[in-house]
Design a protein around this motif. Structure first.
Motif, PDB file in Angstrom:
ATOM      1  N   VAL A   1      -2.501   3.603   3.591  1.00 33.12           N
ATOM      2  CA  VAL A   1      -3.552   2.989   4.766  1.00 33.12           C
ATOM      3  C   VAL A   1      -4.277   2.353   3.563  1.00 33.12           C
ATOM      4  CG1 VAL A   1      -5.302   3.961   5.487  1.00 33.12           C
ATOM      5  CG2 VAL A   1      -3.762   4.709   5.367  1.00 33.12           C
ATOM      6  N   THR A   2      -4.075   0.589   4.014  1.00 32.89           N
ATOM      7  CA  THR A   2      -5.049  -0.061   3.421  1.00 32.89           C
ATOM      8  C   THR A   2      -6.928  -0.481   3.294  1.00 32.89           C
ATOM      9  OG1 THR A   2      -4.865  -1.234   6.246  1.00 32.89           O
ATOM     10  CG2 THR A   2      -2.850  -1.325   4.254  1.00 32.89           C
ATOM     11  N   ASN A   3      -7.019   0.440   3.936  1.00 35.08           N
ATOM     12  CA  ASN A   3      -8.683   0.310   4.144  1.00 35.08           C
ATOM     13  C   ASN A   3      -9.078   1.550   3.470  1.00 35.08           C
ATOM     14  OD1 ASN A   3      -8.238   2.396   5.938  1.00 35.08           O
ATOM     15  ND2 ASN A   3     -10.189   1.905   6.836  1.00 35.08           N
ATOM     16  N   THR A   4      -8.816   2.393   2.521  1.00 34.77           N
ATOM     17  CA  THR A   4      -8.657   3.865   1.982  1.00 34.77           C
ATOM     18  C   THR A   4      -8.409   3.580   0.324  1.00 34.77           C
ATOM     19  OG1 THR A   4      -7.010   5.552   2.813  1.00 34.77           O
ATOM     20  CG2 THR A   4      -9.091   4.979   3.603  1.00 34.77           C
ATOM     21  N   GLY A   5      -8.617   4.541  -0.490  1.00 36.36           N
ATOM     22  CA  GLY A   5      -7.801   4.775  -1.890  1.00 36.36           C
ATOM     23  C   GLY A   5      -7.016   3.534  -2.851  1.00 36.36           C
ATOM     24  N   SER A   6      -6.908   3.063  -3.667  1.00 37.28           N
ATOM     25  CA  SER A   6      -7.147   2.845  -5.085  1.00 37.28           C
ATOM     26  C   SER A   6      -6.428   0.635  -4.264  1.00 37.28           C
ATOM     27  CB  SER A   6      -6.471   2.630  -6.687  1.00 37.28           C
ATOM     28  OG  SER A   6      -5.158   2.825  -5.783  1.00 37.28           O
ATOM     29  N   LEU A   7      -5.882   0.381  -3.697  1.00 35.37           N
ATOM     30  CA  LEU A   7      -5.584  -0.901  -3.100  1.00 35.37           C
ATOM     31  C   LEU A   7      -6.175  -0.823  -1.769  1.00 35.37           C
ATOM     32  CD1 LEU A   7      -1.906  -1.937  -3.566  1.00 35.37           C
ATOM     33  CD2 LEU A   7      -3.039  -2.133  -1.483  1.00 35.37           C
ATOM     34  N   GLN A   8      -6.804  -1.285  -1.453  1.00 32.92           N
ATOM     35  CA  GLN A   8      -7.074  -2.199   0.242  1.00 32.92           C
ATOM     36  C   GLN A   8      -7.649  -3.412   0.235  1.00 32.92           C
ATOM     37  OE1 GLN A   8     -11.506  -0.361   0.572  1.00 32.92           O
ATOM     38  NE2 GLN A   8     -10.616   1.470  -0.873  1.00 32.92           N
ATOM     39  N   VAL A   9      -7.347  -4.286   1.101  1.00 35.39           N
ATOM     40  CA  VAL A   9      -6.571  -5.172   2.151  1.00 35.39           C
ATOM     41  C   VAL A   9      -8.712  -5.474   2.891  1.00 35.39           C
ATOM     42  CG1 VAL A   9      -5.584  -6.103   3.830  1.00 35.39           C
ATOM     43  CG2 VAL A   9      -4.751  -4.703   2.059  1.00 35.39           C
ATOM     44  N   ILE A  10      -8.901  -7.206   2.399  1.00 37.82           N
ATOM     45  CA  ILE A  10      -9.934  -7.448   3.169  1.00 37.82           C
ATOM     46  C   ILE A  10      -9.394  -8.826   4.215  1.00 37.82           C
ATOM     47  CG2 ILE A  10     -10.634  -8.782   0.732  1.00 37.82           C
ATOM     48  CD1 ILE A  10     -13.326  -7.914   2.509  1.00 37.82           C
ATOM     49  N   ALA A  11     -10.327  -9.740   4.352  1.00 39.73           N
ATOM     50  CA  ALA A  11      -9.937 -11.231   5.360  1.00 39.73           C
ATOM     51  C   ALA A  11      -9.391 -12.041   3.965  1.00 39.73           C
ATOM     52  CB  ALA A  11     -10.757 -11.612   5.446  1.00 39.73           C
ATOM     53  N   ALA A  12      -8.433 -13.004   3.834  1.00 40.94           N
ATOM     54  CA  ALA A  12      -7.917 -13.756   3.374  1.00 40.94           C
ATOM     55  C   ALA A  12      -8.570 -14.608   2.444  1.00 40.94           C
ATOM     56  CB  ALA A  12      -6.166 -14.716   3.848  1.00 40.94           C
ATOM     57  N   GLY A  13      -9.444 -15.104   1.062  1.00 44.89           N
ATOM     58  CA  GLY A  13     -10.106 -15.750   1.406  1.00 44.89           C
ATOM     59  C   GLY A  13     -11.387 -15.039   0.739  1.00 44.89           C
ATOM     60  N   ALA A  14     -11.751 -14.481   0.378  1.00 44.32           N
ATOM     61  CA  ALA A  14     -12.875 -13.725  -0.187  1.00 44.32           C
ATOM     62  C   ALA A  14     -13.048 -13.422  -0.437  1.00 44.32           C
ATOM     63  CB  ALA A  14     -12.977 -11.759   1.120  1.00 44.32           C
TER      64      ALA A  14
ATOM     65  N   ASP B   1       1.082  -0.826   0.017  1.00 40.71           N
ATOM     66  CA  ASP B   1       0.074   0.190  -0.277  1.00 40.71           C
ATOM     67  C   ASP B   1       1.059   1.623   0.014  1.00 40.71           C
ATOM     68  OD1 ASP B   1      -2.061   1.968   1.068  1.00 40.71           O
ATOM     69  OD2 ASP B   1      -3.394   0.394   0.528  1.00 40.71           O
ATOM     70  N   THR B   2       2.292   1.127   0.827  1.00 41.55           N
ATOM     71  CA  THR B   2       2.633   2.814   1.031  1.00 41.55           C
ATOM     72  C   THR B   2       3.505   2.213  -0.538  1.00 41.55           C
ATOM     73  OG1 THR B   2       3.298   2.112   3.605  1.00 41.55           O
ATOM     74  CG2 THR B   2       5.414   3.716   1.630  1.00 41.55           C
TER      75      THR B   2
END
Length: 233
Positions: A195-208, A188-189
């Motif tokens: 910030v992993t819950n904003t912007g063009s790259l985001q993160v969620i639980a594995a396998g979602a 993300d940096t």
């Protein structure tokens, strides 16, 4: 009778401690270099997929995975005589004519069926010689069709409407699974706003795989937990 036994001098002990320190420093630096290389490989996956799309569109004026003219007598990639037309989840095929041709890559980022456009995407870019890999469509576990990232997780693409995270920007969403939190934060940096819950790259639980989940804000406490990282473009 006197004993001739003697211990280490302070200088000898200091030299040993310095050597141990140098060895530990070398190990830590080596691990840091390995981690940096891994993050670089993961970042390259996100950068390559848009190149495949633009290359295919430039070559055929169609979207890979959604190309209704991918095969047939005048197809872009082959003819019905040389390519099977009914892909199955266990394999077999190469070019289907069931693509919608509506400018959308339909299906989940991790295909639920071999006929999903998100599965056919990989076949099309490979048959067009834009990407390496098997052209036999299959979503069976353990095969070599769905691409794998540097940490062993699956890589996929879908349209914005089919993305696993609500509100992500971009026409298409690229997702890469099983990425440790520490790598996700570095990605993300490197690629976005850090910030992993904003912007063009985001993160969620594995396998979602379900559409429309909520992104997670990662901290150092999440460093060893695997996540699904998605990026819109």
């Amino acid at each position: 009778m006197k004993s001739n036994q003697s211990g280490f001098t302070l200088i000898e002990i200091a030299i040993v401690l310095v050597i141990i320190g140098l060895l530990l420093g070398g190990v830590l630096k080596g691990q840091e270099l390995i981690n940096s290389a891994r993050v670089k490989n993961l970042a390259t996956d996100f950068k390559n997929i848009p190149v495949y799309i633009y290359g295919y569109q430039d070559k055929f004026k169609s979207l890979p995975g959604d190309d209704a003219q991918c095969c047939g007598a005048t197809g872009h990639l082959g003819t019905a005589a040389t390519l099977a037309t009914t892909p199955t989840s266990s394999g077999g095929v190469a070019c289907t004519t069931t693509c919608a041709g509506n400018g959308v890559i339909d299906g989940l980022w991790k295909p639920a069926a071999a006929t999903d456009e998100t599965a056919l995407f990989w076949q099309h870019v490979r048959l067009a010689n834009l990407a390496p890999g098997s052209t036999t469509v299959s979503i069976a576990t353990g095969n070599t069709y769905i691409p794998i990232n540097a940490v062993g997780g699956a890589i996929g693409i879908t349209s914005a409407a089919g993305g696993p995270i609500t509100g992500m920007r971009g026409s298409y969403i690229v997702c890469s699974d099983a990425i440790a939190g520490k790598f996700a934060r570095q990605l993300d940096t490197t690629l976005d706003d850090g910030v992993t819950n904003t912007g063009s790259l985001q993160v969620i639980a594995a396998g979602a795989t379900a559409v429309g989940g909520t992104a997670v804000a990662l901290t150092t406490a999440n460093d060893d937990t695997p996540y699904l990282v998605c990026m819109g473009f």
